[in-house]
Write a protein that holds these residues in place. Structure first.
Motif, PDB file in Angstrom:
ATOM      1  N   UNK A   1       0.884  -1.165   0.000  1.00 40.11           N
ATOM      2  CA  UNK A   1       0.000   0.000   0.000  1.00 40.11           C
ATOM      3  C   UNK A   1       0.922   1.214   0.000  1.00 40.11           C
ATOM      4  N   UNK A   2       1.117   1.797  -1.172  1.00 42.26           N
ATOM      5  CA  UNK A   2       2.090   2.890  -1.312  1.00 42.26           C
ATOM      6  C   UNK A   2       1.428   4.238  -1.048  1.00 42.26           C
ATOM      7  N   UNK A   3       1.126   4.457   0.217  1.00 41.65           N
ATOM      8  CA  UNK A   3       0.445   5.699   0.607  1.00 41.65           C
ATOM      9  C   UNK A   3       1.330   6.916   0.424  1.00 41.65           C
ATOM     10  N   UNK A   4       2.658   6.714   0.365  1.00 37.71           N
ATOM     11  CA  UNK A   4       3.559   7.861   0.175  1.00 37.71           C
ATOM     12  C   UNK A   4       3.297   8.551  -1.167  1.00 37.71           C
ATOM     13  N   UNK A   5       2.757   7.817  -2.140  1.00 37.66           N
ATOM     14  CA  UNK A   5       2.407   8.432  -3.422  1.00 37.66           C
ATOM     15  C   UNK A   5       1.336   9.502  -3.236  1.00 37.66           C
ATOM     16  N   UNK A   6       0.412   9.262  -2.305  1.00 37.98           N
ATOM     17  CA  UNK A   6      -0.633  10.236  -2.012  1.00 37.98           C
ATOM     18  C   UNK A   6      -0.048  11.445  -1.302  1.00 37.98           C
TER      19      UNK A   6
ATOM     20  N   UNK B   1      10.550   0.673   9.571  1.00 38.33           N
ATOM     21  CA  UNK B   1      11.731   1.044   8.800  1.00 38.33           C
ATOM     22  C   UNK B   1      11.546   2.460   8.281  1.00 38.33           C
ATOM     23  N   UNK B   2      12.667   3.086   7.929  1.00 36.08           N
ATOM     24  CA  UNK B   2      12.623   4.503   7.591  1.00 36.08           C
ATOM     25  C   UNK B   2      13.659   4.826   6.524  1.00 36.08           C
ATOM     26  N   UNK B   3      13.234   5.590   5.519  1.00 31.68           N
ATOM     27  CA  UNK B   3      14.135   6.122   4.501  1.00 31.68           C
ATOM     28  C   UNK B   3      14.148   7.636   4.606  1.00 31.68           C
ATOM     29  N   UNK B   4      15.328   8.204   4.786  1.00 33.38           N
ATOM     30  CA  UNK B   4      15.507   9.654   4.700  1.00 33.38           C
ATOM     31  C   UNK B   4      16.065   9.947   3.309  1.00 33.38           C
ATOM     32  N   UNK B   5      15.313  10.679   2.513  1.00 31.34           N
ATOM     33  CA  UNK B   5      15.757  10.979   1.157  1.00 31.34           C
ATOM     34  C   UNK B   5      16.859  12.034   1.168  1.00 31.34           C
ATOM     35  N   UNK B   6      17.843  11.929   0.284  1.00 33.40           N
ATOM     36  CA  UNK B   6      18.921  12.921   0.220  1.00 33.40           C
ATOM     37  C   UNK B   6      18.385  14.304  -0.111  1.00 33.40           C
ATOM     38  N   UNK B   7      19.059  15.333   0.380  1.00 34.00           N
ATOM     39  CA  UNK B   7      18.566  16.706   0.232  1.00 34.00           C
ATOM     40  C   UNK B   7      18.551  17.168  -1.225  1.00 34.00           C
ATOM     41  N   UNK B   8      19.354  16.530  -2.098  1.00 34.56           N
ATOM     42  CA  UNK B   8      19.409  16.947  -3.495  1.00 34.56           C
ATOM     43  C   UNK B   8      18.447  16.174  -4.386  1.00 34.56           C
ATOM     44  N   UNK B   9      17.544  15.424  -3.786  1.00 27.74           N
ATOM     45  CA  UNK B   9      16.571  14.609  -4.512  1.00 27.74           C
ATOM     46  C   UNK B   9      15.792  15.377  -5.578  1.00 27.74           C
ATOM     47  N   UNK B  10      15.389  16.668  -5.354  1.00 31.10           N
ATOM     48  CA  UNK B  10      14.530  17.346  -6.339  1.00 31.10           C
ATOM     49  C   UNK B  10      15.230  17.718  -7.639  1.00 31.10           C
ATOM     50  N   UNK B  11      16.546  17.780  -7.655  1.00 31.56           N
ATOM     51  CA  UNK B  11      17.182  18.338  -8.844  1.00 31.56           C
ATOM     52  C   UNK B  11      18.278  17.486  -9.472  1.00 31.56           C
TER      53      UNK B  11
ATOM     54  N   UNK C   1       2.621  -1.373   4.468  1.00 29.70           N
ATOM     55  CA  UNK C   1       2.210   0.012   4.252  1.00 29.70           C
ATOM     56  C   UNK C   1       3.445   0.904   4.136  1.00 29.70           C
ATOM     57  N   UNK C   2       3.551   1.599   3.014  1.00 27.64           N
ATOM     58  CA  UNK C   2       4.647   2.537   2.789  1.00 27.64           C
ATOM     59  C   UNK C   2       4.092   3.956   2.842  1.00 27.64           C
ATOM     60  N   UNK C   3       4.307   4.626   3.968  1.00 26.18           N
ATOM     61  CA  UNK C   3       3.763   5.961   4.183  1.00 26.18           C
ATOM     62  C   UNK C   3       4.794   7.045   3.866  1.00 26.18           C
ATOM     63  N   UNK C   4       4.285   8.199   3.503  1.00 27.97           N
ATOM     64  CA  UNK C   4       5.122   9.388   3.466  1.00 27.97           C
ATOM     65  C   UNK C   4       5.110  10.049   4.830  1.00 27.97           C
ATOM     66  N   UNK C   5       5.974  11.031   5.010  1.00 26.56           N
ATOM     67  CA  UNK C   5       6.003  11.788   6.272  1.00 26.56           C
ATOM     68  C   UNK C   5       5.910  13.262   5.924  1.00 26.56           C
TER      69      UNK C   5
ATOM     70  N   UNK D   1       0.180  -3.809  11.822  1.00 29.76           N
ATOM     71  CA  UNK D   1       0.537  -3.090  10.602  1.00 29.76           C
ATOM     72  C   UNK D   1       2.051  -2.976  10.500  1.00 29.76           C
ATOM     73  N   UNK D   2       2.597  -3.364   9.350  1.00 27.53           N
ATOM     74  CA  UNK D   2       4.036  -3.216   9.114  1.00 27.53           C
ATOM     75  C   UNK D   2       4.223  -1.930   8.317  1.00 27.53           C
ATOM     76  N   UNK D   3       4.892  -0.957   8.918  1.00 25.40           N
ATOM     77  CA  UNK D   3       4.984   0.369   8.313  1.00 25.40           C
ATOM     78  C   UNK D   3       6.411   0.730   7.938  1.00 25.40           C
ATOM     79  N   UNK D   4       6.562   1.120   6.684  1.00 25.15           N
ATOM     80  CA  UNK D   4       7.787   1.779   6.239  1.00 25.15           C
ATOM     81  C   UNK D   4       7.436   3.244   6.001  1.00 25.15           C
ATOM     82  N   UNK D   5       8.329   4.133   6.357  1.00 29.19           N
ATOM     83  CA  UNK D   5       8.080   5.562   6.163  1.00 29.19           C
ATOM     84  C   UNK D   5       9.232   6.183   5.391  1.00 29.19           C
ATOM     85  N   UNK D   6       8.912   7.123   4.519  1.00 25.79           N
ATOM     86  CA  UNK D   6       9.960   7.858   3.828  1.00 25.79           C
ATOM     87  C   UNK D   6       9.629   9.344   3.829  1.00 25.79           C
ATOM     88  N   UNK D   7      10.665  10.144   3.910  1.00 27.61           N
ATOM     89  CA  UNK D   7      10.480  11.585   3.992  1.00 27.61           C
ATOM     90  C   UNK D   7       9.860  12.120   2.705  1.00 27.61           C
ATOM     91  N   UNK D   8       9.250  13.271   2.806  1.00 24.35           N
ATOM     92  CA  UNK D   8       8.445  13.815   1.724  1.00 24.35           C
ATOM     93  C   UNK D   8       9.300  14.386   0.594  1.00 24.35           C
TER      94      UNK D   8
END
Length: 630
Positions: A212-217, A347-357, A258-262, A310-317
């Motif tokens: 359930x890729x809720x982070x897409x929402x 579990x948790x993924x912190x996306x790198x700060x240069x992700x947008x560009x 469940x893969x949530x965004x933060x 619930x098994x939750x993975x979270x990744x930064x926005x």
């Protein structure tokens, strides 16, 4: 010492809620309590300025312990989580070398994004060469059409390695609704595909293969209650349809991840994860999953409470990340990571700060890893389970958010999540939320530091933007879409377009004509500098002029494109007409503020006013058009 502490607290008389309200009402001096101090959230409920113990009486969320049903306080008794880093697999050998390297740098979970044509037994074996399968969580993402084949390859690989599969954790990211949400394309065979994947993965009991890729929402602009409500509806749709297809409820529930965004709303996100576990547990138990083992966590009538975890993975926005002032992204991701880790994700993924560009590099990936390691090794977030429990504020947020998410879940589930997607109602609702957030950003009711407030005036970014392409799974494009897809944009995009256009054209000069009242001219020049700086204009500030004529002359000498008059409301009645007459259309004239004499000034031909009520984005677009910046 204990007695002294007890005496200390008993010496203070108790204060009732009525007494607190009386004091607050007196301090408000007639102002409306609701309007001044009660916060109406985007989630649809109100938040009071203070809470007391009486506000938590009778709450179900305060009755359980960590690891106990309904899992509000966590699905485990500790607060350790997997530190995850994702790898786009372009070259198998290079990806293997990278995973072996990062596993020695604090990573305990790896996510592989593999192109569909690279899904072979030989490539998987080469990719995982040297990786201890029982010591790291392994997650795999590829095209949905290849997920079943990938699952079978992994089962065979784990069996060949003769490992204890009960110690092997991981996932395959088969999302039945990914094609609709991302590309607007239907997959009417998803039930049969999901059932086959679940059956294939049965031999890996700790592998979750339905996502359930809720982070897409979340990354499309959804509010927290929407992300949660739709995620629950999605999970329930999968669970319900596969049970109808003849699969065991316990097996299916234990295969869903469940893969949530933060989001950036710190306390609301803590509440979201707590509410998510609680509501999902209620949903799963409604299907009466049977426990096949002798387990202390099953009910007296043999129901499996473990299936309700619930098994939750979270990744930064990515939605609130910015290209300009990109290092602020680290502040955003750090607070987001704090929310998720305090809330007890798996579990948790912190996306790198240069992700947008651009594609992340070794430095940005190291910083992202270390952001989590700091929370563990320096802040000891993993040493305390559910530290937010008992907080009157967070307990009330948890309950209020759960109520709103549950309403949305019921409304969506009545029609069916899959049918709602095909009708476009989910996508439309999220588009509306995203549009509202864009409007809030444009008027500064929502702030992105460095984008619509306090920009770095001199920063340029065009040269650092590198198109990173797709995720690399080989899913193809969205041509020929049959249904509405989720919006694909970041919150800062429109402001960034303005600045990039300014860079390409060359920055126009904005001259601050400061005169009169010292406090007001300084405040308004600072406001105006921030205002025009959001489009990358060059700001020329001044300490003040004795006369309007001297200020206008200095502006002409500086070859200003825009002249902003900064003074007090009372003085504008005199200064503004004089300055406007001297400018004579040789530059664009702006008055900083919303003086009472605005209508009179407009009648004299003064067109532009900027103030706290201005739509920053629309105003800057207007000036770009006037200056020929495209």
């Amino acid at each position: 010492m204990a007695n002294q502490k007890e005496k200390l607290f008993t010496e203070f008389p108790s204060v009732t809620t009525e007494e607190w309200m009386a004091k607050i009402t007196a301090d408000l001096k007639g102002a409306d309590f609701e309007k001044k101090l009660v916060w109406k959230t985007n989630e649809g409920f109100k938040v009071n300025p203070f809470y007391r113990s009486e506000n938590t009486e009778g709450m179900k969320t305060t009755d359980s312990l960590p690891g106990e049903y309904p899992y509000v306080r966590g699905t485990k008794k500790d607060n350790d989580w997997y530190v995850r880093q994702d790898i786009k697999v372009v070259d198998i050998k290079a990806a293997n070398a990278k995973v072996l390297d990062i596993l020695n740098k604090g990573v305990t979970s790896v996510g592989f994004c593999i192109k569909s044509d690279a899904v072979t037994a030989e490539n998987i074996e080469a990719l995982l060469n040297g990786v201890c399968l029982e010591a790291v969580e392994l997650n795999f993402n590829t095209c949905n059409k290849k997920s079943l084949e990938l699952t079978k390859i992994l089962v065979d690989y784990y069996k060949a390695k003769n490992v204890n599969v009960m110690n092997c954790f991981g996932s395959v990211n088969f999302d039945p609704f990914k094609s609709i949400l991302k590309k607007g394309k239907d997959n009417n065979e998803w039930i049969a595909q999901a059932a086959e994947i679940v059956k294939a993965a049965a031999e890996l009991p700790r592998f979750r293969v339905l996502s359930v890729n809720a982070h897409m929402l979340s990354d499309s602009g959804a509010f927290s209650y929407q992300e949660l409500g739709y995620a629950l509806a999605c999970g329930n749709e999968i669970l319900n349809k596969l049970i109808e297809a003849g699969l065991d409820a316990t097996l299916v529930a234990k295969k869903i991840k469940f893969n949530f965004g933060i989001g950036s709303n710190y306390f609301m996100e803590i509440a979201k994860f707590r509410a998510a576990r609680w509501l999902w547990a209620e949903i799963v138990m409604a299907y009466s999953p049977k426990c096949p083992n002798e387990c202390p966590n099953k009910t007296g009538d043999g129901l499996c409470r473990c299936a309700a975890k619930m098994y939750t993975h979270a990744q930064t926005s990515t939605y609130n990340m910015t290209v300009y002032d990109a290092h602020v992204n680290m502040l955003r991701t750090q607070t987001e990571a704090m929310s998720a880790s305090i809330a007890g994700v798996n579990s948790l993924t912190v996306l790198p700060f240069d992700e947008p560009f651009k594609s992340s590099d070794e430095f940005s990936e190291r910083i992202a890893r270390n952001q989590q390691l700091l929370l563990k090794e320096e802040c000891h977030f993993d040493k305390i389970t559910d530290p937010s429990s008992g907080s009157y504020y967070i307990e009330n947020l948890t309950n209020s958010l759960a109520e709103e998410a549950w309403k949305l879940f019921l409304a969506t589930d009545e029609k069916g999540f899959y049918e709602a997607l095909k009708a476009g109602s989910v996508q439309t609702a999220i588009q509306e939320s995203s549009d509202n957030r864009f409007k809030a950003l444009a008027t500064r009711r929502e702030v992105l530091l460095g984008t619509n407030q306090f920009p770095n005036f001199t920063e340029v970014a065009a040269s650092k933007i590198v198109e990173s392409g797709s995720c690399g799974c080989g899913c193809g494009n969205s041509e020929g879409s049959e249904f509405k897809a989720l919006p694909k944009t970041r919150l800062a995009t429109e402001f960034e377009k303005l600045r990039l256009a300014t860079e390409k054209h060359g920055a126009p000069k904005v001259f601050m004509l400061t005169i009169g009242n010292l406090a007001m001219r300084l405040a308004r020049s600072q406001f105006s500098a921030n205002f025009f700086g959001c489009a990358g204009y060059k700001v020329i500030d001044n300490l003040g002029f004795e006369t309007v004529e001297a200020g206008v002359k200095a502006a002409f000498d500086a070859k200003a494109d825009i002249i902003v008059l900064c003074s007090s409301d009372d003085e504008y009645a005199t200064y503004a007409p004089e300055a406007h007459k001297l400018v004579q259309g040789k530059a664009h004239f702006v008055v900083a503020g919303a003086p009472a004499s605005m209508d009179e000034l407009k009648a004299q031909g003064i067109e532009h006013f900027i103030n706290v009520r201005s739509n920053v984005l629309d105003t800057l677009r207007t000036f770009n058009a006037k200056l020929g910046i495209e």
